[in-house]
Every structure is written in C-alpha cells, then in structure tokens.
Write an enzyme that holds these catalytic residues in place. Structure first.
Site, PDB file in Angstrom:
ATOM      1  N   THR A 173       1.222  -1.101  -0.062  1.00 53.08           N
ATOM      2  CA  THR A 173       0.245   0.444  -0.045  1.00 53.08           C
ATOM      3  C   THR A 173       0.921   1.396   0.190  1.00 53.08           C
ATOM      4  O   THR A 173       0.443   2.333  -0.716  1.00 53.08           O
ATOM      5  CB  THR A 173      -0.873   0.044   1.363  1.00 53.08           C
ATOM      6  OG1 THR A 173      -2.159  -1.195   1.471  1.00 53.08           O
ATOM      7  CG2 THR A 173      -1.494   0.939   1.168  1.00 53.08           C
ATOM      8  N   SER A 216       0.429  -8.317  -0.910  1.00 47.57           N
ATOM      9  CA  SER A 216       1.340  -9.330  -0.237  1.00 47.57           C
ATOM     10  C   SER A 216       0.913  -9.551  -0.006  1.00 47.57           C
ATOM     11  O   SER A 216       1.262 -11.683   0.582  1.00 47.57           O
ATOM     12  CB  SER A 216       1.576  -8.398   1.351  1.00 47.57           C
ATOM     13  OG  SER A 216       0.190  -7.780   2.307  1.00 47.57           O
ATOM     14  N   THR A 253       1.112  -4.668   4.067  1.00 44.17           N
ATOM     15  CA  THR A 253       1.079  -5.345   5.195  1.00 44.17           C
ATOM     16  C   THR A 253      -0.070  -6.082   6.313  1.00 44.17           C
ATOM     17  O   THR A 253       0.287  -7.323   7.066  1.00 44.17           O
ATOM     18  CB  THR A 253       0.090  -3.554   6.245  1.00 44.17           C
ATOM     19  OG1 THR A 253      -1.137  -3.738   5.754  1.00 44.17           O
ATOM     20  CG2 THR A 253       0.686  -2.963   6.006  1.00 44.17           C
ATOM     21  N   ASP A 254      -0.729  -7.240   4.929  1.00 45.24           N
ATOM     22  CA  ASP A 254      -1.294  -8.662   5.161  1.00 45.24           C
ATOM     23  C   ASP A 254      -0.662  -9.625   5.726  1.00 45.24           C
ATOM     24  O   ASP A 254      -0.523 -10.606   6.370  1.00 45.24           O
ATOM     25  CB  ASP A 254      -2.190  -8.722   4.069  1.00 45.24           C
ATOM     26  CG  ASP A 254      -3.727  -7.659   3.622  1.00 45.24           C
ATOM     27  OD1 ASP A 254      -3.279  -7.170   5.167  1.00 45.24           O
ATOM     28  OD2 ASP A 254      -3.579  -8.002   2.582  1.00 45.24           O
TER      29      ASP A 254
END
Length: 670
Positions: A17, A162, A192-193
């Site tokens: 992101t 990710s 981030t996932d």
C-alpha cells in the site's frame, strides 16, 4: 561518494500500500512513483548533501541557502535561491537475483529515461548503478556528530501485493540482502497483510545476521494527504541508518518489534501490529529509546549467509469443537511434513480417542506437529491434563510462538537435510532467533546494597590489578573505608540505595572493559562480561552462559566518549586476537564504526595484525564507512615498499593486492 558521516541503506521495495495510487479499481501500484515522490521531498532527499560544502540542517546552512551564498545554491531574483540539482545524481551499486529496472508497463522511451543500465554479471546475478537519495544530516544518538543517510531503492518488477507473496519471494529478499551485504542496513517495503509472515521467515533465512533489517509499510499510501507512510518509512530509515540492531525487525506506528514476534491485529488502525508476548525493541517519540537488553547479538564467529531454501510442505490446522479424527487424518496426508496445531487455551485439545489416535499416527509417521495457542497472548504449557496428552502423543510444545513464526520456523528447519526429525522437534522448542520465551526457573532476587558494594569493590580491584605491570601484580585489597569511621559516624550519612550502588558500578564497567581489551587481559574481560568464572573458559563461553543472559549486551559494545570506539576496536588496534575472539563470542558488533567511520577490521589491517584480521573476517567483518579510501592508500604504500605482509592482509580484506610492484626491478605503484 563515501563519507564517514554517511551511512548507506538499501531499500528493497517489493510492493504494498505504501507506494500505491488511487485508480478505478481502488489502490493500485504504480512503478517509480515512490522513488520520484521521495526525491521531491527534502525530508527524504536533500540535494545540498551532495555538495562537499553543504551545511544543511543548520541555521547557518539555511541562511546561506536563502541568501544565495551557499556553494550548492543557484541564486534567483530577489535573493531567493534554489538548490543546484546535479545533472547526474550520485549512484550506488546494487545487485539482484532478477533483472533490475525492467518494466513492461512503460514505453521504451520511459524505460530509457527512468531505468538504470542493468548488467548480468553471472548466472542469476544482475547489477546496476541506482541513483541514490540522501537525507538531511541528523544527530547521531549518543554523540555530538551529525550523520546523513544515503540510500538507493531497489524496486521489484512487477510490484507485489503482499497477499501474493510466496516462499520464493522470501528467498529472493534474503538473496538480495546477501548480494548487497556491503550496505550498512536494509529496509524492506512490504504490504501489511502478510508482513509478519515475511519478517518471521527472514529472521530464520538470514543466518548469523550482523546488520539491521527492518520491514515496514503503510495502511494509507504515500500519495494521500493524510497517511502513515511518511512516519513509518522515515522511522525505519532513521533507525536503520543510526543503529546496529542485528535482527530482522518490523517497524510500524513509532514502534520497532522483533520480526518473528509480531502479528497483524487490525486492518484499519494505524497501529496495525502488536507483539503480545515480547516487548518492543525500540519506541520512537521525542527521543528514540532502544531496549538494548532485549536486542539479540551474534555470539558465534561465523560469516553471514542467506539460507535459500524452505520446505513448502508445512501447514496450519486450527482445532475447533467437534473436529474429528477423520478430518485430522485427511489433513495430514502426504506430502505434509510439518503442521502447526493451533490448540485451545494453554495447549489443550479434545480428548476423544479418534482425535488423539490420529495425532499420534501422524507423529509416529514422521510428521512434526507443533502446538501453539489460539490465544493472542499466552503460551502452551502442560498445566492441564488435556495438554499433557498432546505431548505424550508426540506433539511438540511451541511455547509462545506466533502462528506466522511457528509455520516459517518449521519450514526452515525441515529444509535442512542434515537435521533428523527428532532434531527438528528438539529445535522447535529452542529459541534460535529470540522467537520464543525460554522456560525460566524462579526469578532471581534484586541485589542488595551490600552485594552491589561488593561488586564495586571487585571492579576497583580489577582496575588496580590492570594498572600494575604484569611483573608487579601483588594481591591488593581495596577497602571502602576511605573516610575515618569516627568522622563518618559523626556525619550521620544516609546509606546507599541499591540503585545508587548499581549506577556507580555501571559507570566503572565501561572503563574497565576498554582497559582489559587494550591489555589483552582475559581475566578482566571475563569479569566484565560474565561469560565464565575462569580464564580457561572465557575463550569459548558455554552455551549455558550465553543463553542465560549472563553476558550483558551493553558493556561489550560500550563506546569511548572521545573516539567512539568500542572494546572490539581497541583489541583489534592492539592486535589482541584472543580478546577479539572473546568479544565477538560475547556479542560484540563486528560492523560497528567509530567517530571516524572506521571498523575494527580496518584498524587491525592497518597495524598489520594478521591474527586479529583472520578472526574478524571469520565473523563476517568487512571494510566499511571511511575504511575503503584509507585502505586503498595504505595498500598503495605497501606496494611501493614491497611490504608483502600488508599486501597479503589487505588482499584478505577484499582489496586487490595481486599486482605487486617490485622496487628491485624498478617497478613503482601507479
């Protein structure tokens, strides 16, 4: 450009992101947007730093710049000036296992304008000179010096979400860190996932890591007015550029975590990650506060290497009420070799016969099963009978590992053919990278005032012993009764607190360990570092001493206030190979630089202490900072004087010493 007041950081931009733009389908990645945006923001790139006369970041520097008197400024009308943008930005050599700079989304003209020239130097190794950016100078923690951070961005093509990350991508990141290990530190930009999976995997793949690796990303991209991308990237870059924290870490929302201790907790909070069973390594506020007591340091004399394999046949099974033995048997079918079993509470499972039989069959069949808790906080134990039955069936307790960590650790260990199934099971319960909490006995009581005073007396005794020549070393008893007892009682003094005594002791220790390193006194080093009670054991500290935390991390790397040298610098400069070996095994940072930007390897090589050089190279030391250009001068001098020993030593350190001039034949150095 290689300056002593610069540190070099490589940013590996995998996607996520942080660098996305808003498109018709929502947030979408855009090649080169991140790099171009950072170049346009002075907090991330100060072009004045590329001038040798730069004084940016100071009041005088700004005034010179605004008046047009700075050598790096071009004047405009009205006395307003702008930085003189160099026609060619300084570059940094970057290597990758994939072609650098190719993009199918850009036209040929755009590729030629934006992309560096990529050269394949060997099979699966490519290199390119990437334009570098440089931050304004900022204060170096613990000193009066100011340092800037020069960095290059290695952008993946294509950029990955990710959720599409796979094992081969973890190995690619580890490989690129290994190929570019000459950099001082690394920042990995990631979605981030699955960031906690990647940070856990890298913590194991990066074996004997001696430099800082930080993963970060953002919940809101840099392209948005209100975002967390700026703080996360600047925080990660600042820590990487100013500290040596030789771990794979994750930075988010002003906090640096151990990478294999975190899980993503929220999809919408800016505080997206948490480390429920282990405290943060760094908290960033007005000051940057590092929890040095919990920072892992390499205690083996081995070079860094990236392990480039993980077993893909591992999986996670979450227990639930009503799960049957048939379901478990179906899950454990080949080629599954390892399973992370998410159990209830403190490691409990259904006690039905079919469930326990299915688990026992899997363990007897060679599948490694590791039990962790479904609870976010807490650990697996045998407090309940339902937990003990799992152990009896062959299931290994995973203590307080996160699901991400347990899965990646299992894949890492099962990829090593030299390990048996039993050895893998044993190692799953042992902390390899600080990923789980070691079982401890009763917590030691706090030292009393009398104990601390005794410790101070022992420290002073070591000072007295070291201050005497070796031939004059009588047994001297140091007494604390400096003042006449009658006068002391008349003054009715307050007694010391344990904290006051401990503070005095901590002030004396840094001086003592530097003196011991300079004198090659292993007995005093043993006393300071607590590695062993006798001189005979200090050269090879026992695993028990290292694992029990008896070796304090701060003392072994304490810096001299004037030179910024650590005890390792002092021992290397004096050529004390024994002390160098002891310090490295007790957690000395082999890549630490002093105020002049020099490493211990440079000092040992400059003084032609070959034995110390060999020990440092064995631990993965490399010339860095200001070392290179001074080392080249020293090598040229050695060639001119035909100093074969120095030429051989510099060659070991990575400088080309093959073309040796022979003065007897009239040959001179060019």
């Amino acid at each position: 450009m290689e300056l002593s007041d610069e540190s070099r950081v490589l940013i590996i931009y995998t996607g996520g992101t942080i660098g996305m733009l808003v498109g018709q389908q929502g947030y979408v990645p855009e090649p080169h947007f991140l790099t171009e945006t950072l170049r346009s923001q002075t907090r991330f790139h100060d072009p004045l730093q590329d001038s040798l006369f730069s004084n940016s970041g100071s009041v005088q520097g700004f005034r010179d710049w605004s008046r047009g008197t700075s050598p790096s400024a071009s004047p405009r009308r009205g006395g307003i000036s702008t930085p003189a943008m160099p026609s060619l930005l300084p570059t940094l050599l970057v290597r990758s296992s994939h072609p650098i700079g190719q993009s199918s989304t850009l036209s040929l003209d755009q590729v030629q304008r934006k992309q560096p020239t990529c050269v394949q130097v060997s099979e699966n190794i490519y290199e390119a000179h990437l334009p570098s950016l440089v931050t304004p100078r900022s204060a170096v923690p613990g000193s009066n010096a100011r340092k800037s951070i020069r960095y290059a961005i290695l952008e993946w093509t294509p950029l990955l979400d990710s959720s599409n990350m796979a094992i081969e991508d973890w190995i690619r990141i580890a490989t690129e860190i290994e190929l570019n290990y000459a950099f001082d530190a690394f920042v990995v930009l990631h979605g981030t996932d699955t960031m906690s999976y990647t940070s856990s995997a890298l913590s194991f793949l990066l074996e004997d890591l001696g430099k800082t690796v930080i993963l970060t990303g953002a919940q809101i991209p840099l392209s948005q007015l209100r975002n967390d991308a700026v703080d996360n990237l600047m925080g990660a870059l600042s820590i990487a550029g100013h500290y040596i924290i030789p771990e794979c870490c994750l930075y988010f929302n002003h906090t640096l975590y151990r990478g294999n201790r975190v899980s993503k907790m929220s999809s919408y909070d800016l505080s997206a990650f948490d480390s429920p069973n282990f405290p943060p390594l760094v908290k960033v506020g007005i000051d940057i506060v590092v929890n040095w007591n919990d920072v892992i340091r390499q205690t083996s004399v081995r070079k860094f290497r990236a392990h480039k394999e993980m077993n893909p046949n591992v999986a996670t099974l979450r227990l639930f009420p009503g799960i049957s033995g048939a379901m478990i048997r179906a899950f454990f079918t080949p080629p599954v070799r390892g399973v992370v079993l998410e159990t209830f509470g403190a490691g409990n499972a259904p006690q039905r016969a079919d469930v326990m039989e299915a688990l026992k069959e899997a363990c007897d069949g060679g599948v490694v099963v590791v039990a962790i808790s479904q609870c976010t906080k807490g650990l697996v134990s045998d407090v309940y009978e339902t937990g003990r039955t799992l152990t009896q069936a062959g299931v290994v307790p995973g203590i307080d590992m996160t699901p991400e960590c347990a899965l990646t650790k299992l894949g890492y260990l099962l990829s090593k053919p030299e390990l048996t199934v039993k050895e893998v099971r044993d190692l799953m319960g042992v902390p390899l990278r600080g990923e789980l909490t070691r079982a401890r006995g009763t917590a030691p009581s706090q030292p009393t005032v009398e104990q601390n005073l005794d410790n101070i007396q022992q420290v002073l005794s070591q000072f007295v012993r070291l201050s005497r020549p070796p031939s004059l070393a009588p047994q001297i008893t140091v007494t604390s009764d400096v003042i006449d007892p009658v006068a002391q009682n008349a003054a009715a003094p307050w007694t010391w607190t344990a904290a006051e005594a401990a503070t005095t002791e901590s002030v004396l220790f840094p001086f003592l360990v530097h003196l011991a390193a300079a004198r090659d006194d292993l007995e005093s080093l043993s006393f300071c570092l607590g590695a062993a009670p006798t001189v005979n054991n200090i050269s090879n500290p026992t695993d028990e001493a290292l694992k029990s935390g008896l070796i304090p991390g701060g003392i072994v790397n304490c810096l001299d206030c004037g030179s910024g040298r650590a005890p390792l610098h002092v021992a290397a400069l004096s050529g004390h190979a024994r002390s160098v070996n002891v310090l490295l095994r007790c957690g000395a940072l082999v890549h630490q630089r002093d105020t002049l930007g020099h490493t211990a390897l440079y000092y040992a090589a400059r003084q032609a202490h070959e034995a110390a050089v060999d020990v440092l190279l064995q631990a993965g030391a490399a010339l860095g900072g200001s070392d290179q250009r001074f080392a080249i001068i020293a090598l040229e001098d050695a060639k001119f004087t035909n100093d074969r020993v120095s030429i051989r030593i510099w060659s070991k350190c990575g400088l080309d010493g093959t073309d040796i001039p022979n003065p007897e034949k009239g040959e001179v150095s060019t």
